[in-house]
Write a protein that holds these residues in place. Structure first.
Motif, PDB file in Angstrom:
ATOM      1  N   GLY A  28       3.531  -1.640  66.651  1.00 44.10           N
ATOM      2  CA  GLY A  28       4.189  -2.864  66.211  1.00 44.10           C
ATOM      3  C   GLY A  28       4.506  -2.805  64.736  1.00 44.10           C
ATOM      4  O   GLY A  28       5.606  -3.189  64.303  1.00 44.10           O
ATOM      5  N   ASN A  29       3.538  -2.318  63.942  1.00 46.42           N
ATOM      6  CA  ASN A  29       3.781  -2.163  62.506  1.00 46.42           C
ATOM      7  C   ASN A  29       4.924  -1.203  62.238  1.00 46.42           C
ATOM      8  O   ASN A  29       5.790  -1.449  61.394  1.00 46.42           O
ATOM      9  CB  ASN A  29       2.513  -1.661  61.808  1.00 46.42           C
ATOM     10  N   ILE A  30       4.899  -0.059  62.961  1.00 52.78           N
ATOM     11  CA  ILE A  30       5.969   0.930  62.787  1.00 52.78           C
ATOM     12  C   ILE A  30       7.310   0.323  63.175  1.00 52.78           C
ATOM     13  O   ILE A  30       8.333   0.531  62.517  1.00 52.78           O
ATOM     14  CB  ILE A  30       5.677   2.198  63.624  1.00 52.78           C
ATOM     15  N   TRP A  31       7.282  -0.474  64.259  1.00 50.80           N
ATOM     16  CA  TRP A  31       8.519  -1.114  64.718  1.00 50.80           C
ATOM     17  C   TRP A  31       9.084  -2.045  63.650  1.00 50.80           C
ATOM     18  O   TRP A  31      10.276  -2.012  63.354  1.00 50.80           O
ATOM     19  CB  TRP A  31       8.249  -1.874  66.011  1.00 50.80           C
ATOM     20  N   PHE A  32       8.214  -2.820  63.052  1.00 52.27           N
ATOM     21  CA  PHE A  32       8.685  -3.751  62.016  1.00 52.27           C
ATOM     22  C   PHE A  32       9.199  -2.996  60.789  1.00 52.27           C
ATOM     23  O   PHE A  32      10.166  -3.422  60.145  1.00 52.27           O
ATOM     24  CB  PHE A  32       7.578  -4.730  61.637  1.00 52.27           C
ATOM     25  N   LYS A  33       8.562  -1.871  60.478  1.00 48.89           N
ATOM     26  CA  LYS A  33       9.055  -1.044  59.373  1.00 48.89           C
ATOM     27  C   LYS A  33      10.444  -0.500  59.696  1.00 48.89           C
ATOM     28  O   LYS A  33      11.336  -0.468  58.843  1.00 48.89           O
ATOM     29  CB  LYS A  33       8.085   0.105  59.103  1.00 48.89           C
ATOM     30  N   THR A  34      10.604  -0.084  60.946  1.00 50.05           N
ATOM     31  CA  THR A  34      11.907   0.413  61.379  1.00 50.05           C
ATOM     32  C   THR A  34      12.966  -0.673  61.266  1.00 50.05           C
ATOM     33  O   THR A  34      14.096  -0.428  60.831  1.00 50.05           O
ATOM     34  CB  THR A  34      11.833   0.912  62.841  1.00 50.05           C
ATOM     35  N   GLN A  35      12.579  -1.875  61.657  1.00 51.85           N
ATOM     36  CA  GLN A  35      13.521  -2.992  61.582  1.00 51.85           C
ATOM     37  C   GLN A  35      13.893  -3.330  60.134  1.00 51.85           C
ATOM     38  O   GLN A  35      15.027  -3.695  59.843  1.00 51.85           O
ATOM     39  CB  GLN A  35      12.937  -4.228  62.266  1.00 51.85           C
ATOM     40  N   ARG A  36      12.923  -3.177  59.224  1.00 55.33           N
ATOM     41  CA  ARG A  36      13.223  -3.420  57.810  1.00 55.33           C
ATOM     42  C   ARG A  36      14.248  -2.404  57.294  1.00 55.33           C
ATOM     43  O   ARG A  36      15.169  -2.752  56.546  1.00 55.33           O
ATOM     44  CB  ARG A  36      11.939  -3.349  56.974  1.00 55.33           C
ATOM     45  N   VAL A  37      14.062  -1.144  57.712  1.00 52.45           N
ATOM     46  CA  VAL A  37      15.020  -0.105  57.325  1.00 52.45           C
ATOM     47  C   VAL A  37      16.393  -0.419  57.906  1.00 52.45           C
ATOM     48  O   VAL A  37      17.424  -0.296  57.215  1.00 52.45           O
ATOM     49  CB  VAL A  37      14.543   1.291  57.811  1.00 52.45           C
ATOM     50  N   ARG A  38      16.402  -0.861  59.157  1.00 55.08           N
ATOM     51  CA  ARG A  38      17.661  -1.209  59.813  1.00 55.08           C
ATOM     52  C   ARG A  38      18.377  -2.338  59.065  1.00 55.08           C
ATOM     53  O   ARG A  38      19.597  -2.296  58.863  1.00 55.08           O
ATOM     54  CB  ARG A  38      17.382  -1.612  61.261  1.00 55.08           C
ATOM     55  N   ARG A  39      17.591  -3.337  58.632  1.00 55.27           N
ATOM     56  CA  ARG A  39      18.189  -4.460  57.906  1.00 55.27           C
ATOM     57  C   ARG A  39      18.777  -4.010  56.563  1.00 55.27           C
ATOM     58  O   ARG A  39      19.805  -4.528  56.124  1.00 55.27           O
ATOM     59  CB  ARG A  39      17.150  -5.563  57.707  1.00 55.27           C
ATOM     60  N   LYS A 101      33.793   4.130  68.767  1.00 52.83           N
ATOM     61  CA  LYS A 101      34.935   3.266  69.085  1.00 52.83           C
ATOM     62  C   LYS A 101      34.589   1.788  68.897  1.00 52.83           C
ATOM     63  O   LYS A 101      35.450   0.983  68.545  1.00 52.83           O
ATOM     64  CB  LYS A 101      35.401   3.530  70.523  1.00 52.83           C
ATOM     65  N   GLN A 102      33.320   1.435  69.119  1.00 55.37           N
ATOM     66  CA  GLN A 102      32.896   0.039  68.983  1.00 55.37           C
ATOM     67  C   GLN A 102      32.639  -0.351  67.527  1.00 55.37           C
ATOM     68  O   GLN A 102      33.000  -1.445  67.096  1.00 55.37           O
ATOM     69  CB  GLN A 102      31.623  -0.197  69.796  1.00 55.37           C
ATOM     70  N   TYR A 103      31.997   0.554  66.772  1.00 57.51           N
ATOM     71  CA  TYR A 103      31.509   0.193  65.440  1.00 57.51           C
ATOM     72  C   TYR A 103      32.171   0.967  64.304  1.00 57.51           C
ATOM     73  O   TYR A 103      31.878   0.706  63.129  1.00 57.51           O
ATOM     74  CB  TYR A 103      29.991   0.412  65.368  1.00 57.51           C
ATOM     75  N   GLY A 104      33.049   1.924  64.620  1.00 55.16           N
ATOM     76  CA  GLY A 104      33.722   2.677  63.572  1.00 55.16           C
ATOM     77  C   GLY A 104      33.004   3.982  63.236  1.00 55.16           C
ATOM     78  O   GLY A 104      32.011   4.355  63.874  1.00 55.16           O
ATOM     79  N   PRO A 105      33.483   4.714  62.221  1.00 57.27           N
ATOM     80  CA  PRO A 105      32.942   6.049  61.907  1.00 57.27           C
ATOM     81  C   PRO A 105      31.617   6.016  61.156  1.00 57.27           C
ATOM     82  O   PRO A 105      31.077   7.057  60.809  1.00 57.27           O
ATOM     83  CB  PRO A 105      34.039   6.652  61.030  1.00 57.27           C
ATOM     84  N   LEU A 106      31.083   4.808  60.903  1.00 54.74           N
ATOM     85  CA  LEU A 106      29.813   4.681  60.194  1.00 54.74           C
ATOM     86  C   LEU A 106      29.004   3.580  60.870  1.00 54.74           C
ATOM     87  O   LEU A 106      29.368   2.404  60.812  1.00 54.74           O
ATOM     88  CB  LEU A 106      30.076   4.337  58.723  1.00 54.74           C
ATOM     89  N   TYR A 107      27.909   3.957  61.547  1.00 58.84           N
ATOM     90  CA  TYR A 107      27.099   2.947  62.221  1.00 58.84           C
ATOM     91  C   TYR A 107      25.650   3.413  62.289  1.00 58.84           C
ATOM     92  O   TYR A 107      25.331   4.580  62.019  1.00 58.84           O
ATOM     93  CB  TYR A 107      27.636   2.642  63.628  1.00 58.84           C
ATOM     94  N   THR A 108      24.776   2.501  62.663  1.00 61.69           N
ATOM     95  CA  THR A 108      23.350   2.823  62.742  1.00 61.69           C
ATOM     96  C   THR A 108      22.848   2.634  64.173  1.00 61.69           C
ATOM     97  O   THR A 108      23.343   1.776  64.915  1.00 61.69           O
ATOM     98  CB  THR A 108      22.543   1.936  61.766  1.00 61.69           C
ATOM     99  N   TYR A 109      21.893   3.441  64.564  1.00 62.63           N
ATOM    100  CA  TYR A 109      21.247   3.327  65.880  1.00 62.63           C
ATOM    101  C   TYR A 109      19.832   3.883  65.727  1.00 62.63           C
ATOM    102  O   TYR A 109      19.473   4.459  64.686  1.00 62.63           O
ATOM    103  CB  TYR A 109      22.027   4.100  66.960  1.00 62.63           C
ATOM    104  N   SER A 110      18.997   3.709  66.734  1.00 64.36           N
ATOM    105  CA  SER A 110      17.623   4.194  66.626  1.00 64.36           C
ATOM    106  C   SER A 110      17.184   4.882  67.908  1.00 64.36           C
ATOM    107  O   SER A 110      17.647   4.561  69.005  1.00 64.36           O
ATOM    108  CB  SER A 110      16.664   3.037  66.305  1.00 64.36           C
ATOM    109  N   THR A 111      16.295   5.861  67.734  1.00 64.54           N
ATOM    110  CA  THR A 111      15.639   6.519  68.869  1.00 64.54           C
ATOM    111  C   THR A 111      14.155   6.241  68.718  1.00 64.54           C
ATOM    112  O   THR A 111      13.484   6.853  67.890  1.00 64.54           O
ATOM    113  CB  THR A 111      15.907   8.032  68.887  1.00 64.54           C
ATOM    114  N   GLY A 112      13.660   5.286  69.493  1.00 57.52           N
ATOM    115  CA  GLY A 112      12.269   4.894  69.336  1.00 57.52           C
ATOM    116  C   GLY A 112      12.055   4.293  67.964  1.00 57.52           C
ATOM    117  O   GLY A 112      12.679   3.305  67.588  1.00 57.52           O
ATOM    118  N   MET A 113      11.178   4.917  67.187  1.00 53.60           N
ATOM    119  CA  MET A 113      10.838   4.410  65.862  1.00 53.60           C
ATOM    120  C   MET A 113      11.653   5.063  64.745  1.00 53.60           C
ATOM    121  O   MET A 113      11.367   4.853  63.574  1.00 53.60           O
ATOM    122  CB  MET A 113       9.340   4.652  65.580  1.00 53.60           C
ATOM    123  N   LYS A 114      12.640   5.848  65.105  1.00 51.04           N
ATOM    124  CA  LYS A 114      13.409   6.576  64.092  1.00 51.04           C
ATOM    125  C   LYS A 114      14.787   5.957  63.946  1.00 51.04           C
ATOM    126  O   LYS A 114      15.520   5.794  64.928  1.00 51.04           O
ATOM    127  CB  LYS A 114      13.548   8.051  64.490  1.00 51.04           C
TER     128      LYS A 114
END
Length: 537
Positions: A28-39, A101-114
């Motif tokens: 859960g902690n790792i997940w929240f850290k990942t979400q902070r990076v995503r934000r 095609k949905q988000y353009g040539p620059l977008y973010t995604y995650s694989t698990g916690m990465k």
């Protein structure tokens, strides 16, 4: 007795609850850290598919891949320009194409916690190329999965370890050194030429005798023989079992599908099966044992003949480097030598052989470019055998190779991980984010290459890479930045030699049995091989 049993059950249940709670807390902690990076990325205007808890976008990737497979047709035998030059990324990596095609040539995604950042914006790729700090290196979760194949050699290493190994290995592939390898390359090609001539003769003695050849394995043997001779002082016959087992390991690891994008740990839903992992571990042990036997053989030869140690091929450089530091233990010394041998054996022959296969496929489809190369052969080496002085004069051959590497680059990705917070252009990339560039996509971008980006047009390179496209840094068949492939000169010279020798002796077209099906097995290769019909000139 019953009370004791109930007490034991209660203790076990509590232990399981505690363990499960701890796992949820940690992840859960790792997940929240990942979400902070995503934000942090989203605040800079980047969008992307919404991730699920713990698994990120892995379920989406699996679903999209499965849907693409269900829509895929059987391998196509259509030999039209339009089909053979199609953009195969929508089949091999459908999630990247869908999201692009949905988000353009620059977008973010995650694989698990990465957290990942997909970059196919030419200007940002250029800035990525220019970033030279060791704070940007190979993604650790990818290199961890490649450990059985590459050990801790140069292709997997990061930081100062990588810098040390690159300095050592790069010296073997400077252009001055590569020029001295041309004779060995020609010598290594002779068995292939003789084999194909005999196959044609087996079809009859007339001038119109034609034989069908599947070129892939022959080109692998040729490339393996070259790398064996020039880097390790022995012919392919001595290293044949090493190459065979490396190929088996490559296939075993590739069959798992998608392993490059899977995270490590609790939520790794794409981990190798135990049976497959046992096979890989067994191959790893066998490969290392075979390589070490070749190393010990070299040591014995040097002790018996001191003049051999003055022949500074890669094997000798590795031996000397491993013995130069008295503080380095014997086991590290052994792994340093074996791991770098594995890296050069694999990278030095597999990618070059695959590139040569794609060259022959496209030249078979476009025989007019065979004719243009033969004109150069008649001008610069009438006997059909190039040398160090004549190779730079083969401009048409160079154009063809560059165009093939644009359309079918063996390496599919440039991948990096930020080990610290870094800045690429105007983009702030947080520590831990992995950056991915899909090479075939940027190589076929009409905004960079023009409206004929999907067509085989070697003439676009007539004035070099700088004039072939609007942003030269978007041409990355050998990678990018400070991790540019150190074997670039070696690969280009070998491809030139092989194509000149083959085209000076044979004309060829695609076989009706050729099935066009690019496949990803760590590199992009012809899924069903390249079948051509050859005829003696």
């Amino acid at each position: 007795m019953g009370e004791v049993f109930l007490a034991m059950r209660l203790v076990c249940s509590m232990a399981l609850v505690c363990i499960f709670s701890w796992i949820l807390y940690v992840y859960g902690n790792i997940w929240f850290k990942t979400q902070r990076v995503r934000r942090k990325l989203q605040k800079q205007g980047m969008k992307g598919p919404p991730p699920s808890f713990l698994h990120g976008n892995l379920p989406d990737m699996q679903r999209i891949q499965a849907h693409a497979k269900s829509l895929a047709k059987a391998p196509n035998c259509n030999h039209s320009d339009q089909f053979l030059a199609h953009d195969y990324t929508s089949t091999l990596f459908p999630y990247f194409e869908l999201w692009r095609k949905q988000y353009g040539p620059l977008y973010t995604y995650s694989t698990g916690m990465k957290q990942h950042l997909y970059v196919n914006q030419p200007e940002l790729v250029r800035e990525l190329n220019r970033y030279m700090s060791l704070d940007l290196g190979k993604p650790t979760y990818v290199t961890n999965k490649l450990a059985p194949l590459l050990g801790n050699g140069i292709l997997r290493a990061n930081g100062l370890s990588w810098a040390h190994q690159r300095k050592l290995v790069a010296a073997e592939f400077f252009m001055d050194k590569v020029k001295g390898m041309v004779g060995l390359m020609i010598e290594s090609a002779q068995p292939l030429l003789t084999k194909w001539e005999q196959m044609i003769e087996g079809q009859g003695s007339g001038a119109n005798a034609i034989a069908e050849v599947k070129v892939d394995e022959d080109l692998r043997e040729l490339s393996a023989d070259v790398i064996s001779r020039v880097c390790f002082g022995h012919s392919y016959s001595k290293g044949k079992e090493v190459f065979s087992k490396l190929r088996s390991m490559q296939k075993a690891m590739s069959k798992e599908g998608g392993f490059l994008f899977a995270p490590t740990g609790f939520c790794n839903i794409l981990n190798f099966s135990s049976k497959k992992q046992n096979e890989i571990n067994s191959l790893e042990t066998e490969i290392e044992s075979l390589i070490w036997e070749l190393v010990k053989e070299r040591k014995r030869e040097c002790s018996e003949d001191s003049s051999l140690s003055s022949e500074k091929d890669l094997m000798q450089l590795l031996l000397e480097s491993s013995m130069s530091d008295e503080n380095v233990g014997k086991e590290y010394s052994k792994s340093f030598i074996v791991d770098n041998c594995k890296n050069i054996y694999f990278a030095g022959h597999e990618t070059t052989a695959v590139a040569a296969s794609w060259c022959l496929m496209l030249l078979a489809l476009h025989p007019e470019w065979q004719d243009r190369i033969r004109v150069e052969v008649s001008q610069h080496c009438p006997n059909g055998i190039p040398d160090v002085d004549s190779l730079p004069l083969f401009k048409t051959v160079t154009m063809v190779i560059q165009e093939v590497l644009r359309l079918y680059p063996p390496a599919a990705f440039v991948s990096r991980e930020a080990y610290e917070d870094i800045k690429i252009g105007d983009l702030n990339i947080p520590k831990g984010v992995c950056v991915w560039t899909l090479i075939p996509t940027i190589h076929r971008d009409p905004k960079v290459w023009g409206p004929n980006a999907n067509e085989f047009k070697p003439e676009r390179f007539s004035e070099g890479v700088s004039k072939a496209c609007k942003i030269p840094h978007a041409y990355v068949p050998f990678g990018a930045g400070n991790r540019l492939c150190l074997g670039k000169n070696f690969a280009m010279v070998q491809l030139k030699v092989v194509l000149i020798l083959i085209i000076s002796k044979f004309s060829f077209t695609l076989s009706p049995g050729y099935m066009h099906s690019p496949a990803y097995a760590m590199i992009v290769e012809p899924g069903h091989g390249v079948h051509i019909l050859i005829q003696k000139i």
